[in-house]
Design a protein around this motif. Structure first.
Motif, PDB file in Angstrom:
ATOM      1  N   MET A  41     -11.896  -9.685  -8.942  1.00 43.98           N
ATOM      2  CA  MET A  41     -10.456 -10.011  -7.738  1.00 43.98           C
ATOM      3  C   MET A  41      -8.954  -9.165  -8.075  1.00 43.98           C
ATOM      4  SD  MET A  41      -9.685 -14.091  -6.359  1.00 43.98           S
ATOM      5  CE  MET A  41      -9.127 -14.539  -8.079  1.00 43.98           C
ATOM      6  N   ALA A  42      -9.056  -8.385  -6.823  1.00 44.72           N
ATOM      7  CA  ALA A  42      -7.143  -8.078  -7.360  1.00 44.72           C
ATOM      8  C   ALA A  42      -6.940  -8.182  -5.213  1.00 44.72           C
ATOM      9  CB  ALA A  42      -7.698  -7.003  -7.084  1.00 44.72           C
ATOM     10  N   VAL A  43      -5.622  -8.172  -5.969  1.00 44.72           N
ATOM     11  CA  VAL A  43      -4.262  -8.265  -4.381  1.00 44.72           C
ATOM     12  C   VAL A  43      -4.154  -6.793  -4.379  1.00 44.72           C
ATOM     13  CG1 VAL A  43      -3.059  -9.377  -3.431  1.00 44.72           C
ATOM     14  CG2 VAL A  43      -4.012 -11.003  -4.755  1.00 44.72           C
ATOM     15  N   HIS A  44      -4.678  -6.353  -3.565  1.00 47.25           N
ATOM     16  CA  HIS A  44      -4.494  -5.263  -2.837  1.00 47.25           C
ATOM     17  C   HIS A  44      -3.066  -4.541  -2.084  1.00 47.25           C
ATOM     18  CE1 HIS A  44      -7.775  -3.404  -5.253  1.00 47.25           C
ATOM     19  NE2 HIS A  44      -8.288  -4.526  -4.239  1.00 47.25           N
ATOM     20  N   PHE A  45      -1.939  -4.502  -1.792  1.00 48.25           N
ATOM     21  CA  PHE A  45      -1.114  -4.494  -1.196  1.00 48.25           C
ATOM     22  C   PHE A  45      -0.233  -2.979  -0.579  1.00 48.25           C
ATOM     23  CE2 PHE A  45       4.006  -3.888  -0.425  1.00 48.25           C
ATOM     24  CZ  PHE A  45       3.743  -5.440   0.200  1.00 48.25           C
ATOM     25  N   HIS A  46       0.006  -3.085   0.960  1.00 44.15           N
ATOM     26  CA  HIS A  46       0.040  -1.664   1.568  1.00 44.15           C
ATOM     27  C   HIS A  46       0.959  -2.018   2.444  1.00 44.15           C
ATOM     28  CE1 HIS A  46      -4.290  -1.079  -0.018  1.00 44.15           C
ATOM     29  NE2 HIS A  46      -4.813  -2.729   1.034  1.00 44.15           N
ATOM     30  N   GLU A  47       1.700  -0.956   2.665  1.00 45.13           N
ATOM     31  CA  GLU A  47       2.760  -0.868   3.702  1.00 45.13           C
ATOM     32  C   GLU A  47       2.110  -0.622   5.041  1.00 45.13           C
ATOM     33  OE1 GLU A  47       5.830  -1.884   3.525  1.00 45.13           O
ATOM     34  OE2 GLU A  47       6.423  -2.335   1.174  1.00 45.13           O
ATOM     35  N   GLU A  48       2.553  -1.065   6.005  1.00 50.85           N
ATOM     36  CA  GLU A  48       2.298  -0.700   7.658  1.00 50.85           C
ATOM     37  C   GLU A  48       0.983  -0.994   8.577  1.00 50.85           C
ATOM     38  OE1 GLU A  48       4.850  -0.718   9.848  1.00 50.85           O
ATOM     39  OE2 GLU A  48       7.079  -1.276   8.298  1.00 50.85           O
ATOM     40  N   ASP A  49      -0.197   0.110   6.798  1.00 48.94           N
ATOM     41  CA  ASP A  49      -1.531   0.040   8.117  1.00 48.94           C
ATOM     42  C   ASP A  49      -1.940  -0.372   6.417  1.00 48.94           C
ATOM     43  OD1 ASP A  49      -3.068   0.260   9.374  1.00 48.94           O
ATOM     44  OD2 ASP A  49      -3.003   2.663   9.781  1.00 48.94           O
ATOM     45  N   LEU A  50      -3.331  -0.137   6.342  1.00 47.39           N
ATOM     46  CA  LEU A  50      -4.450  -0.358   5.703  1.00 47.39           C
ATOM     47  C   LEU A  50      -4.530   1.483   5.209  1.00 47.39           C
ATOM     48  CD1 LEU A  50      -7.637  -3.398   6.838  1.00 47.39           C
ATOM     49  CD2 LEU A  50      -5.744  -3.290   5.029  1.00 47.39           C
ATOM     50  N   PRO A  51      -5.054   1.078   4.457  1.00 54.28           N
ATOM     51  CA  PRO A  51      -5.588   2.648   3.780  1.00 54.28           C
ATOM     52  C   PRO A  51      -6.633   3.336   4.542  1.00 54.28           C
ATOM     53  CG  PRO A  51      -5.057   1.941   1.719  1.00 54.28           C
ATOM     54  CD  PRO A  51      -5.336   0.467   3.372  1.00 54.28           C
ATOM     55  N   ASP A  52      -7.227   4.068   5.182  1.00 56.77           N
ATOM     56  CA  ASP A  52      -8.638   4.703   5.899  1.00 56.77           C
ATOM     57  C   ASP A  52      -9.593   3.991   4.418  1.00 56.77           C
ATOM     58  OD1 ASP A  52      -6.919   6.229   6.906  1.00 56.77           O
ATOM     59  OD2 ASP A  52      -7.603   7.836   6.604  1.00 56.77           O
ATOM     60  N   GLY A  53     -10.375   3.741   5.681  1.00 50.53           N
ATOM     61  CA  GLY A  53     -11.857   3.665   4.526  1.00 50.53           C
ATOM     62  C   GLY A  53     -11.697   1.848   4.472  1.00 50.53           C
ATOM     63  N   VAL A  54     -10.932   1.119   4.505  1.00 53.87           N
ATOM     64  CA  VAL A  54     -11.026  -0.084   3.406  1.00 53.87           C
ATOM     65  C   VAL A  54     -11.137  -0.864   4.518  1.00 53.87           C
ATOM     66  CG1 VAL A  54      -8.874  -1.942   2.960  1.00 53.87           C
ATOM     67  CG2 VAL A  54      -8.899   0.821   2.044  1.00 53.87           C
ATOM     68  N   LEU A  55     -12.054  -1.741   3.896  1.00 56.63           N
ATOM     69  CA  LEU A  55     -12.911  -2.789   5.143  1.00 56.63           C
ATOM     70  C   LEU A  55     -13.483  -2.382   5.915  1.00 56.63           C
ATOM     71  CD1 LEU A  55      -9.663  -5.437   5.451  1.00 56.63           C
ATOM     72  CD2 LEU A  55     -11.747  -5.324   3.773  1.00 56.63           C
ATOM     73  N   ALA A  56     -13.862  -1.137   5.582  1.00 57.01           N
ATOM     74  CA  ALA A  56     -15.331  -0.236   6.857  1.00 57.01           C
ATOM     75  C   ALA A  56     -16.367  -1.801   6.774  1.00 57.01           C
ATOM     76  CB  ALA A  56     -15.332   0.700   5.936  1.00 57.01           C
ATOM     77  N   GLY A  57     -16.950  -1.636   7.429  1.00 55.69           N
ATOM     78  CA  GLY A  57     -18.614  -2.379   6.963  1.00 55.69           C
ATOM     79  C   GLY A  57     -18.678  -3.443   8.658  1.00 55.69           C
TER      80      GLY A  57
END
Length: 206
Positions: free
Chosen positions: A1-17
């Motif tokens: 389990m990990a927490v991923h931090f992003h600025e201003e948008d999700l990266p391409d392909g993240v949470l696709a499904g």
């Protein structure tokens, strides 16, 4: 389990499904047009959480995040969806539906109590502990502390499990159809809030 931090948008392909997405927001306060959206938290239930932070003066141009939130085929899980839907609509211009709201589901099934906060649900239904210590912290600062990040992630970490448990209870009590009608109305309820009817009961006779 990990927490991923992003600025201003999700990266391409993240949470696709195609599965359900747990969603929450952190803002500068509870008045949506005044108090800017600072963080959007998401999880697909696989064990990781994703935090998207927006800084002061952000254009909220987040095409990947908007694509996930605006996908009409993916169920969005919230706790108190009414607030989050309004914030996402106002700042990102997307109505993040369809909806399952664990707070409404709790009110329709846990009629033996008036404790319907996320912390209460997580403790009673899942046997887990949830800290709300960072709830009222400054989400607009230049740096989010590890405690803030952990808190934000925890607000979406349990929603898939809660949804599954509450769906069973709604079916058991014969109230799933009523809950679904409430969920379907929530986008309109959020729009009424934004349009200036946050408290008035427009269905009332008076």
């Amino acid at each position: 389990m990990a927490v991923h931090f992003h600025e201003e948008d999700l990266p391409d392909g993240v949470l696709a499904g195609s599965g359900a997405i747990a969603v929450d927001t952190e803002t500068m306060g509870l008045v949506t047009p005044r108090d800017r959206l600072c963080v959007v938290q998401l999880s697909d239930g696989s064990g990781d959480e994703h935090l998207v932070r927006f800084g002061p003066g952000s254009s909220y141009d987040a095409p990947n995040l908007k694509a996930v939130l605006g996908d009409p085929s993916r169920l969005k899980l919230y706790h108190f969806a009414r607030f989050d839907l309004a914030a996402l609509q106002h700042y990102l211009g997307v109505m993040a539906a369809p909806v399952f709201c664990t707070k409404i589901a709790s009110r329709l099934t846990r009629t033996y109590t008036d404790r319907h906060g996320l912390k209460n649900l997580v403790e009673e239904l899942l046997g887990e502990s949830l800290s709300k210590q960072q709830q009222s912290s400054d989400w607009g600062g230049p740096v989010l502390s590890e405690a803030q990040r952990d808190y934000a992630a925890s607000d979406v970490r349990f929603l898939h499990r809660l949804q599954a448990e509450l769906a069973v209870r709604l079916e058991r009590e014969g109230r799933m159809h009523l809950a679904q009608a409430c969920f379907d109305f929530l986008p309109a309820r959020a729009q009424l809030d934004l349009a200036g009817w946050p408290e008035a009961d427009i269905f009332a006779h008076a």
